[in-house]
Design an enzyme around this catalytic site. Structure first.
Site, PDB file in Angstrom:
ATOM      1  N   ASP A 114      -0.307  -5.008  10.489  1.00  0.00           N
ATOM      2  CA  ASP A 114       1.119  -5.217  10.266  1.00  0.00           C
ATOM      3  C   ASP A 114       1.359  -6.706  10.017  1.00  0.00           C
ATOM      4  O   ASP A 114       0.439  -7.526  10.097  1.00  0.00           O
ATOM      5  CB  ASP A 114       1.899  -4.717  11.485  1.00  0.00           C
ATOM      6  CG  ASP A 114       3.352  -4.422  11.170  1.00  0.00           C
ATOM      7  OD1 ASP A 114       3.619  -3.795  10.128  1.00  0.00           O
ATOM      8  OD2 ASP A 114       4.213  -4.806  11.969  1.00  0.00           O
ATOM      9  N   ASP A 151      -3.858  -1.104   7.329  1.00  0.00           N
ATOM     10  CA  ASP A 151      -3.776  -2.567   7.246  1.00  0.00           C
ATOM     11  C   ASP A 151      -3.249  -3.101   8.564  1.00  0.00           C
ATOM     12  O   ASP A 151      -2.822  -2.340   9.429  1.00  0.00           O
ATOM     13  CB  ASP A 151      -2.852  -2.991   6.090  1.00  0.00           C
ATOM     14  CG  ASP A 151      -1.408  -2.562   6.303  1.00  0.00           C
ATOM     15  OD1 ASP A 151      -0.513  -3.257   5.836  1.00  0.00           O
ATOM     16  OD2 ASP A 151      -1.170  -1.504   6.946  1.00  0.00           O
TER      17      ASP A 151
END
Length: 290
Positions: A211, A209
């Site tokens: 951050d 993902d």
């Protein structure tokens, strides 16, 4: 015990290696305490391999409590000379979306609660970390990833934070300002210890993902992250299957400079060395302690 030449350290989501033949879990005693788990030993395309789940099977161990010294010591005792480390990471760059594999070439170590060296009082050593990963392994990993159609980027800086909490927005922006590319919690002091043990070591950061710096970060659900994590784990197994034959048939491996970094690293005079520490270091540094 049976000896292996290639070691795989599995991160979040990677708890085994598909396609292993003659596989068995085997306990390896370490002079530095308990490793994260037993080693999964087997053969892949006829090449002996040892797999270690960094967090233990079932993901039992948080980053700060991993016994990195025991893990590296156990792999060295098993005969491993090349280590591929796979780790889940967050992206600090728009151009590194979830699902991308980053073959890391630099680290910034922000950990503070971990034992970071095999050496200490009674036997002092200093090794270079200017180039903390093995370029030869990186070449093989890049070629294997491209051959398998895995989205891969060669080169990047991995910010290793202590955890277990994720970073604040201010920290995330700070690390971006430092030029970091991915962020995670597990590759330090692992890379430092692998260097001290004269192991060829390379890291593959598997982006799960963005951050928290990313404006759409709050829209990401746990289900989405787990989905990417599982997809990355499948790709990591494919990467290992593609990379291991390349490593196993690399005729240049024996001449790699990673395997002789202790040659001029020991500072303590032989007569001043602590015999107990010398004995403890036989697997890691026995080559230069004879």
């Amino acid at each position: 015990m049976a000896q292996a030449s290639i070691g795989i350290i599995g991160g979040s989501g990677v708890y085994d290696i598909a396609g292993l033949e003659n596989k068995r879990w085997q306990r390896v005693e370490s002079a530095f305490g308990e490793p994260s788990d037993e080693l999964l030993l087997g053969e892949l395309n006829g090449i002996k391999l040892a797999f270690l789940p960094r967090h233990g099977r079932g993901h039992r161990i948080p980053p700060s409590e991993i016994n990195f010294r025991a893990n590296i010591d156990a792999l060295k005792r098993a005969g491993v000379s090349d280590v591929i480390s796979v780790s889940a990471v967050g992206s600090l760059r728009e151009g590194l979306p979830p699902g991308t594999f980053v073959i890391v070439d630099q680290f910034i170590d922000r950990t503070f609660a971990r034992e970071k060296s095999f050496f200490g009082t009674g036997l002092v050593a200093h090794v270079s970390m200017a180039h903390p990963v093995c370029h030869r392994l990186g070449d093989h990993l890049e070629a294997a990833a491209r051959s398998a159609g895995i989205p891969v980027v060669r080169g990047g800086t991995y910010l290793v934070m202590e955890g277990p909490q994720f970073s604040s927005l201010a920290e995330s922006e700070l690390y971006r300002g430092w030029g970091c590319d991915v962020i995670g919690m597990t590759n330090m002091p692992e890379a430092k210890l692998a260097r001290e043990a004269e192991l060829c070591y390379a890291t593959v950061g598997m982006v799960t993902d963005y951050d928290c710096w990313h404006p759409n970060h709050d829209d990401v659900t746990v289900e989405q992250i787990i989905g990417v994590l599982l997809s990355n784990a499948d790709k990591a197994r494919t990467l290992v299957q593609q990379a291991v034959p390349r490593l196993g048939h690399d005729a240049t491996a024996g001449a790699c400079g990673c395997r002789s970094v202790l040659q001029h690293a020991l500072i303590t005079a032989p007569e001043a060395r602590d015999p107990a520490l010398v004995a403890r270091l036989q697997a890691v540094a026995g080559r230069v302690l004879k």
